[in-house]
Design an enzyme around this catalytic site. Structure first.
Site, PDB file in Angstrom:
ATOM      1  N   LYS A 158       0.832  -1.211   0.000  1.00  0.00           N
ATOM      2  CA  LYS A 158       0.000   0.000   0.000  1.00  0.00           C
ATOM      3  C   LYS A 158       0.858   1.249   0.000  1.00  0.00           C
ATOM      4  CE  LYS A 158      -4.322  -1.845   1.419  1.00  0.00           C
ATOM      5  NZ  LYS A 158      -5.504  -1.791   2.222  1.00  0.00           N
ATOM      6  N   LYS A 216      -8.617 -12.561  -8.338  1.00  0.00           N
ATOM      7  CA  LYS A 216      -9.700 -12.650  -7.349  1.00  0.00           C
ATOM      8  C   LYS A 216     -10.806 -11.650  -7.645  1.00  0.00           C
ATOM      9  CE  LYS A 216      -8.814 -11.428  -3.056  1.00  0.00           C
ATOM     10  NZ  LYS A 216      -8.561 -11.357  -1.601  1.00  0.00           N
ATOM     11  N   LYS A 268     -13.817  -5.449  -5.573  1.00  0.00           N
ATOM     12  CA  LYS A 268     -14.933  -4.498  -5.581  1.00  0.00           C
ATOM     13  C   LYS A 268     -15.447  -4.167  -6.979  1.00  0.00           C
ATOM     14  CE  LYS A 268     -12.495  -1.676  -3.107  1.00  0.00           C
ATOM     15  NZ  LYS A 268     -12.019  -0.457  -2.503  1.00  0.00           N
TER      16      LYS A 268
HETATM   17  P1  AMP Z   1     -11.725  -7.292   1.415  1.00  0.00           P
HETATM   18  O1  AMP Z   1     -12.921  -6.933   0.598  1.00  0.00           O
HETATM   19  O2  AMP Z   1     -10.523  -7.627   0.586  1.00  0.00           O
HETATM   20  O3  AMP Z   1     -11.444  -6.353   2.552  1.00  0.00           O
HETATM   21  O4  AMP Z   1     -12.062  -8.682   2.121  1.00  0.00           O
HETATM   22  C1  AMP Z   1     -13.037  -8.912   3.101  1.00  0.00           C
HETATM   23  C2  AMP Z   1     -13.112 -10.405   3.304  1.00  0.00           C
HETATM   24  O5  AMP Z   1     -13.610 -11.065   2.121  1.00  0.00           O
HETATM   25  C3  AMP Z   1     -11.751 -11.057   3.596  1.00  0.00           C
HETATM   26  O6  AMP Z   1     -11.914 -12.077   4.569  1.00  0.00           O
HETATM   27  C4  AMP Z   1     -11.344 -11.687   2.268  1.00  0.00           C
HETATM   28  O7  AMP Z   1     -10.517 -12.799   2.409  1.00  0.00           O
HETATM   29  C5  AMP Z   1     -12.702 -12.069   1.643  1.00  0.00           C
HETATM   30  N1  AMP Z   1     -12.623 -11.987   0.164  1.00  0.00           N
HETATM   31  C6  AMP Z   1     -12.391 -10.862  -0.568  1.00  0.00           C
HETATM   32  N2  AMP Z   1     -12.414 -11.148  -1.902  1.00  0.00           N
HETATM   33  C7  AMP Z   1     -12.661 -12.481  -2.010  1.00  0.00           C
HETATM   34  C8  AMP Z   1     -12.817 -13.388  -3.122  1.00  0.00           C
HETATM   35  N3  AMP Z   1     -12.753 -12.964  -4.374  1.00  0.00           N
HETATM   36  N4  AMP Z   1     -13.068 -14.670  -2.862  1.00  0.00           N
HETATM   37  C9  AMP Z   1     -13.163 -15.109  -1.578  1.00  0.00           C
HETATM   38  N5  AMP Z   1     -13.032 -14.331  -0.499  1.00  0.00           N
HETATM   39  C10 AMP Z   1     -12.781 -13.025  -0.684  1.00  0.00           C
END
Ligand code: AMP
Ligand code: TRP
Length: 326
Positions: A111, A192, A195
């Site tokens: 970051k 992955k 958003k």
């Molecule tokens: P984040 O949106 O990256 O802050 O993630 C919030 C939670 O969602 C975390 O526990 C991530 O590991 C999970 N997460 C985010 N993107 C994915 C994805 N594409 N597949 C599975 N889990 C996800």
């Protein structure tokens, strides 16, 4: 009963990857554990935020957590900034962590390489995260692979603190879902799902309407073979759809494609099952949006429950450190 703690940042819309990779797990963990879930708004402040957007996304995320099935009666659900023990304990953790440990955190490196303005908070972020976890005598922290390093640091900090000042904190462990729990981007199945703001066609927001979901899934990248088989190495797009279909229907991804003879059928079945899965979530979400005072009431109760535990742990830590009692 194990104590579970996890946190999620209010940033942008919640997507299908968040639901299938994390939130569904949070929901099911409520049954057999004492779980504490937190919208970590203070963690969002490491990068500059628009105040109105932050307020709106914090409330909306809390409503979404309730809508997906976090039950504020069975779990403790609250907003991080409502429980000031988190920031107070963060100072104790900043003084327990070494500069070198914080500098080695890969999330900080990634970051700070990208940001024009690197705040001190971005650097000390893991000390605040450690506080979130340890204030609740947490045994297990369900998180994605990217958070493993922060939980490992939390373990090191609690062990160091306990060695220096006597048994104070429970040493937590990370619970990481299997690799299959990753939902991939519909347009680029090698990365992955993230958003919708970053990948509008590749990501399904939990608030997308039926037509949008159908369109996005119809346009998902597959391959030119035409065979509906699960093989994530050679057929990442098709396998991702099978994983989503399986997760939405409670089947193994390998079995989810039985009876589907082409990609059109696979996409139709996947879209339908995602729409079905999201329908009750959306309807509960909009009920809460129409009645913000109910969400506020639940969040105030959550903060009170959280504070009771957090303040006891913090007092113990302050006392063991030698801070003069009031
Ligand atoms: P984040 O949106 O990256 O802050 O993630 C919030 C939670 O969602 C975390 O526990 C991530 O590991 C999970 N997460 C985010 N993107 C994915 C994805 N594409 N597949 C599975 N889990 C996800
Ligand atoms: N750092 C986590 C993330 O970026 C969010 C988080 C903050 C968290 N505090 C936590 C996760 C405590 C688990 C436990 O996703």
């Amino acid at each position: 009963m194990a104590r579970i703690f996890s946190g999620i940042k209010p940033s942008g819309s919640v997507h299908l990857g968040n639901l299938l990779g994390a939130l569904r797990n949070w929901v099911s963990m409520q049954d057999e554990n004492e779980s504490v879930y937190c919208v970590v708004d203070l963690h969002a402040l490491t990068l500059p935020q628009d105040p109105e957007e932050l307020r709106a996304s914090t409330l909306s995320l809390a409503q979404m957590l309730i809508a997906v099935g976090i039950d504020p009666d069975r779990s403790t659900l609250f907003i991080q900034s409502h429980v000031s023990e988190h920031t107070e304990c963060a100072w104790l953790m900043e003084c327990t962590a070494s500069f070198g440990e914080l500098r080695r955190m890969t999330q900080f490196k990634d970051k700070s390489d990208k940001a024009d303005f690197v705040s001190g908070g971005l650097f000390t972020y893991p000390a605040l995260q450690a506080s979130d976890i340890i204030l609740y005598d947490t045994d297990q922290v369900p998180v994605g692979e990217d958070q493993r390093q922060h939980v490992e640091l939390t373990r090191d900090l609690t062990e160091r603190f306990n060695n220096r000042y006597g048994e104070t904190f429970v040493v937590p462990e990370a619970v990481i879902p299997p690799a299959g729990a990753r939902v991939m981007d519909l347009q680029d199945p090698s990365s992955k799902m993230s958003k919708s703001e970053d990948s509008p066609q590749g990501s399904i927001s939990l608030l997308d309407d039926e037509r949008t979901i159908e369109k996005k899934i119809k346009r998902a990248v597959t391959d030119s073979e035409g065979e509906v088989i699960f093989d994530s190495t050679n057929k990442p797009g098709v396998s991702n759809l099978l994983s989503i279909l399986g997760a939405a229907t409670g089947q193994n991804p390998k079995d989810a494609g039985k009876g589907l003879s082409n990609y059109g059928e696979l996409k139709g079945a996947t879209a339908e099952s995602v729409i079905e899965m999201l329908r009750p979530i959306q309807s509960r979400y909009y009920e809460l949006v129409n009645d913000p005072s109910e969400t506020n009431r639940l969040l105030m109760l959550g903060a009170d429950k959280a504070r009771e535990v957090a303040s006891t742990t913090l007092d113990r830590a302050k006392n063991n450190l030698g801070l003069l009692p009031r």
